[in-house]
Design a protein around this motif. Structure first.
Motif, PDB file in Angstrom:
ATOM      1  N   ASN A  24      13.769 -30.526 -16.593  1.00 21.07           N
ATOM      2  CA  ASN A  24      14.830 -31.514 -16.442  1.00 21.07           C
ATOM      3  C   ASN A  24      14.741 -32.625 -17.474  1.00 21.07           C
ATOM      4  O   ASN A  24      15.369 -33.671 -17.315  1.00 21.07           O
ATOM      5  CB  ASN A  24      14.814 -32.091 -15.029  1.00 21.07           C
ATOM      6  N   SER A 159      17.717 -24.729 -14.463  1.00 23.30           N
ATOM      7  CA  SER A 159      17.255 -26.058 -14.064  1.00 23.30           C
ATOM      8  C   SER A 159      18.436 -26.851 -13.536  1.00 23.30           C
ATOM      9  O   SER A 159      19.596 -26.501 -13.767  1.00 23.30           O
ATOM     10  CB  SER A 159      16.634 -26.811 -15.248  1.00 23.30           C
ATOM     11  N   LYS A 160      18.128 -27.922 -12.835  1.00 19.75           N
ATOM     12  CA  LYS A 160      19.195 -28.781 -12.334  1.00 19.75           C
ATOM     13  C   LYS A 160      19.930 -29.447 -13.506  1.00 19.75           C
ATOM     14  O   LYS A 160      21.145 -29.676 -13.437  1.00 19.75           O
ATOM     15  CB  LYS A 160      18.623 -29.834 -11.385  1.00 19.75           C
ATOM     16  N   ASN A 163      22.487 -27.131 -14.635  1.00 23.18           N
ATOM     17  CA  ASN A 163      23.605 -27.147 -13.689  1.00 23.18           C
ATOM     18  C   ASN A 163      24.546 -28.311 -13.972  1.00 23.18           C
ATOM     19  O   ASN A 163      25.769 -28.168 -13.980  1.00 23.18           O
ATOM     20  CB  ASN A 163      23.091 -27.242 -12.258  1.00 23.18           C
ATOM     21  N   TYR A 164      23.962 -29.498 -14.196  1.00 28.60           N
ATOM     22  CA  TYR A 164      24.782 -30.684 -14.447  1.00 28.60           C
ATOM     23  C   TYR A 164      25.564 -30.535 -15.759  1.00 28.60           C
ATOM     24  O   TYR A 164      26.757 -30.871 -15.835  1.00 28.60           O
ATOM     25  CB  TYR A 164      23.907 -31.937 -14.533  1.00 28.60           C
ATOM     26  N   HIS A 360      21.862 -25.416  -6.815  1.00 29.03           N
ATOM     27  CA  HIS A 360      20.473 -25.033  -6.605  1.00 29.03           C
ATOM     28  C   HIS A 360      20.037 -25.178  -5.150  1.00 29.03           C
ATOM     29  O   HIS A 360      18.948 -24.734  -4.782  1.00 29.03           O
ATOM     30  CB  HIS A 360      19.555 -25.903  -7.475  1.00 29.03           C
ATOM     31  N   HIS A 501      17.200 -23.200 -10.006  1.00 31.67           N
ATOM     32  CA  HIS A 501      15.887 -23.710  -9.624  1.00 31.67           C
ATOM     33  C   HIS A 501      15.073 -23.977 -10.878  1.00 31.67           C
ATOM     34  O   HIS A 501      15.105 -23.208 -11.841  1.00 31.67           O
ATOM     35  CB  HIS A 501      15.149 -22.699  -8.747  1.00 31.67           C
ATOM     36  N   ASP A 502      14.291 -25.038 -10.863  1.00 28.64           N
ATOM     37  CA  ASP A 502      13.456 -25.366 -12.022  1.00 28.64           C
ATOM     38  C   ASP A 502      12.350 -24.323 -12.175  1.00 28.64           C
ATOM     39  O   ASP A 502      11.782 -23.882 -11.196  1.00 28.64           O
ATOM     40  CB  ASP A 502      12.821 -26.748 -11.850  1.00 28.64           C
TER      41      ASP A 502
END
Length: 502
Positions: A24, A159-160, A163-164, A360, A501-502
């Motif tokens: 992240n 990773s989140k 996603n963002y 996630h 998911h990370d």
């Protein structure tokens, strides 16, 4: 060809190796978070090209039609022509970007789009306008996979943060449509419809200048542009997909306006040849060692189901936006600016960011179910609307629901598709996804135009829609609603859980 010292030593550029970054944390491709944000915004403007063009033309379609004396079919070709060329060439440009580099293609596409938008504003007849829109669609086909490929290679690991980034990236489609329609409405109100295209040219010229400074170097594997490397390019596949999708889409788009309708010989020839070439393309891709579209991705049940659900929704979503804007102008007699204002519910597309935050953590199967259900009820609301009914009771909530549906489904499917192929094929992954959506837009618009023309020529004299000018529009939405309902029935077969998911 002139190649760099590294490419002379070996056919492929080796990927930059570095210590694995925090999932992240800011990717090493960027000097700062500010550059990262600016790049995501620039990439978003790239993928939003078709939406900016669509938003620009939809709210001024009736003005263009009256000024250039265009038929309904010619007006729909304003949108269909760009979707046709974009859908036909996406796989070609996706593979080309993966093989030879994405950055230069992306920046050049932004610049060419600005030039073509400027030229479109000087169109003097329907043919010129439709051709230039088709050329802008071609440029969109080169910009979208290159932008998506750069983004996918930078955010390679789930990773989140990825996603963002992709949530903001995907929001470009609806937000581009809304802001373009508003700016187009204002420009048309003040200076005429031609100013809408000139404003679009100015916006993308500015984006081009920014892109030159903030788009990072593409460090994925590349081939030097040489005769030897071109042998690995799937020329036969490119010819078959461009010709197949192009002929099939052209046949569908011209059927309603042809001299003998769908029985016109050249319409039948276009459709049949298009289908045969698409079948030949699938056969060829299963055998060529360097395919334009890796066919193994379709063996993934989740992949195929997600694409099917998304396609069924997209058969009705873009046509709904087009015909809602058209009846606001033709029946409600709204100006271009007032039409744009009444399309503002599309701003609810901010829901995409929420989807990016929870991909996630929340079952993506549940999210797809919510999206498909929202589509179904949205189409149903505008289908039962009649003249004199309240905009706030029917059109407003319908627009909110369909944009929630498209953005949730789009985000979930997009993330899954990009995760299905490696870093070196991210542009190809993006082009597969975008080709399906563009083809569904062309098919949906063609079917809806045929329905509109048929019902307009045979209006009801009794029953629920008796003597109602909204009847042809309602018929379109009645077609879209069962398509969306079928997508709801497919959701239980999904097994996808969460992504990122990370």
């Amino acid at each position: 060809m002139v190649a760099s010292e590294d490419t002379e030593k070996q056919p492929y550029l080796e990927e930059v190796t570095a210590a694995p970054p925090r999932p992240n944390g800011c990717p090493p491709s960027f000097r700062s978070t500010a550059q990262e944000i600016l790049f995501i915004l620039t990439a978003t403007m790239g993928v939003a090209m078709p939406s900016f063009l669509q938003g620009c033309t939809i709210v001024i379609s009736s003005y263009i039609g009256r000024d250039l004396k265009m038929t309904t079919a010619q007006i729909t070709w304003i949108t269909a022509s760009s979707a046709l060329t974009s859908g036909s060439f996406l796989l070609f440009f996706g593979k080309f970007a993966d093989m030879f580099g994405r950055r230069a293609m992306f920046i050049a596409s932004l610049f060419l789009f600005a030039i073509l938008a400027l030229a479109t504003g000087f169109s003097r007849d329907a043919f010129t306008l439709d051709v230039l829109n088709g050329m802008m669609g071609l440029v969109c086909a080169s910009a979208i996979p290159s932008a998506q490929g750069i983004l996918g290679s930078i955010y390679e690991k789930p990773s989140k943060r990825k996603n963002y980034a992709f949530a903001c990236f995907s929001a470009g489609n609806p937000l581009g449509f809304v802001f373009s329609s508003i700016f187009s409405g204002i420009a048309t109100q003040l200076f005429g419809w031609r100013a809408s295209f000139w404003l679009l040219a100015i916006i993308y010229l500015v984006v081009t200048i920014i892109a030159c400074f903030i788009v990072p170097v593409d460090d994925s594997k590349k081939l030097p542009l040489s005769v030897q490397s071109l042998k690995q390019f799937d020329v036969v596949g490119a010819v078959l997909t461009i010709g197949g999708i192009g002929l099939f889409s052209t046949g569908l788009s011209t059927g309603t306006d042809a001299p003998q309708g769908w029985k016109t010989p050249y319409v039948l020839v276009f459709i049949i040849l298009g289908v045969l070439m698409i079948i030949a393309f699938v056969w060829w891709e299963c055998r060529f060692p360097y395919p334009l579209m890796p066919m193994n991705v379709w063996r993934d049940k989740e992949f195929s189901l997600l694409i099917a659900i998304l396609l069924l929704g997209f058969l009705g979503f873009p046509p709904m936006l087009f015909f809602v804007a058209l009846y606001l102008q033709e029946i409600f007699r709204y100006s271009a600016l007032m039409t744009a204002v009444h399309m503002l519910p599309l701003l609810i597309s901010g829901i995409i960011v929420i989807a990016g935050l929870v991909l996630h953590a929340v079952s993506n199967k549940l999210l797809m179910g919510i999206g498909a259900t929202a589509y179904t009820f949205g189409f149903l609301l505008v289908a039962i609307q009649r003249s004199g009914d309240s905009y706030w009771a029917f059109t407003f909530p319908a627009l909110v629901l369909v944009i929630i549906g498209t953005e949730i489904d789009f985000n979930v499917a997009n993330m899954y598709v990009l995760s299905s192929l490696p870093k070196s094929q991210q542009s190809t992954a993006g082009s597969i996804f975008q080709t399906i959506t563009k083809l569904s837009v062309t098919i949906g618009l063609s079917i809806c135009t045929a329905i509109f023309t048929s019902v307009s020529n045979n209006p009801a004299t009794s029953g629920y829609y008796a003597h109602d000018p909204l009847e042809p529009y309602a018929a379109i939405f009645w077609f879209a609603m069962p398509c969306a309902f079928i997508s709801v029935l497919l959701v239980p077969f999904l097994k996808i859980k969460t992504q990122g998911h990370d």
